[in-house]
Design a protein around this motif. Structure first.
Motif, PDB file in Angstrom:
ATOM      1  N   UNK A  61       0.845  -1.201   0.000  1.00 42.03           N
ATOM      2  CA  UNK A  61       0.000   0.000   0.000  1.00 42.03           C
ATOM      3  C   UNK A  61       0.877   1.246   0.000  1.00 42.03           C
ATOM      4  N   UNK A  62       0.988   1.891  -1.112  1.00 35.73           N
ATOM      5  CA  UNK A  62       1.827   3.094  -1.217  1.00 35.73           C
ATOM      6  C   UNK A  62       0.985   4.374  -1.251  1.00 35.73           C
ATOM      7  N   UNK A  63      -0.325   4.223  -1.065  1.00 37.38           N
ATOM      8  CA  UNK A  63      -1.200   5.397  -1.037  1.00 37.38           C
ATOM      9  C   UNK A  63      -1.052   6.111   0.303  1.00 37.38           C
ATOM     10  N   UNK A  64      -1.184   7.426   0.331  1.00 38.93           N
ATOM     11  CA  UNK A  64      -1.112   8.155   1.612  1.00 38.93           C
ATOM     12  C   UNK A  64      -2.251   7.716   2.530  1.00 38.93           C
ATOM     13  N   UNK A  65      -1.947   7.598   3.794  1.00 32.99           N
ATOM     14  CA  UNK A  65      -2.965   7.239   4.786  1.00 32.99           C
ATOM     15  C   UNK A  65      -3.845   8.442   5.062  1.00 32.99           C
ATOM     16  N   UNK A  66      -5.105   8.197   5.278  1.00 33.11           N
ATOM     17  CA  UNK A  66      -6.057   9.290   5.558  1.00 33.11           C
ATOM     18  C   UNK A  66      -6.351   9.363   7.025  1.00 33.11           C
TER      19      UNK A  66
END
Length: 100
Positions: free
Chosen positions: A95-100
């Motif tokens: 998971x390389x998406x920014x954490x929300x």
């Protein structure tokens, strides 16, 4: 003076109540106090690394958007996660998406 003492006590109580609990395997200052055996799916993993060499016990720290897990470095799945993350996180489905 009475008000000041009451205020200090209130702050202490609030600080204690709002402090997040730290489990035995949650890393503190980069070091781990214990190990977790949870296998975390790669799609949830945002980072994988070893604890610093100055730590008393070595571990592999697997980070998700919500939590950090200290895994025993003798666990095969943790070593595989570390190797794949070092090789190419995007290629192996981390998971390389920014954490929300």
């Amino acid at each position: 003076m009475k008000t000041l003492v009451t205020l200090v006590l209130l702050i202490c109580v609030l600080r204690h109540c709002t402090a997040a609990p730290v489990g035995p395997s949650a890393p503190q200052d980069g070091c781990c106090n214990g190990f977790n055996t949870t296998k975390i799916p790669r799609k949830r993993v945002t980072h994988v690394a070893k604890t610093p060499s100055g730590c008393e016990s070595q571990a592999i720290v697997i980070t998700t958007c919500l939590k950090k897990f200290c895994i025993d470095p003798n666990q095969q799945f943790a070593n595989k996660q570390l190797a794949l993350f070092k090789e190419s996180p995007s290629k192996h489905g981390f998971n390389l998406k920014p954490c929300e």
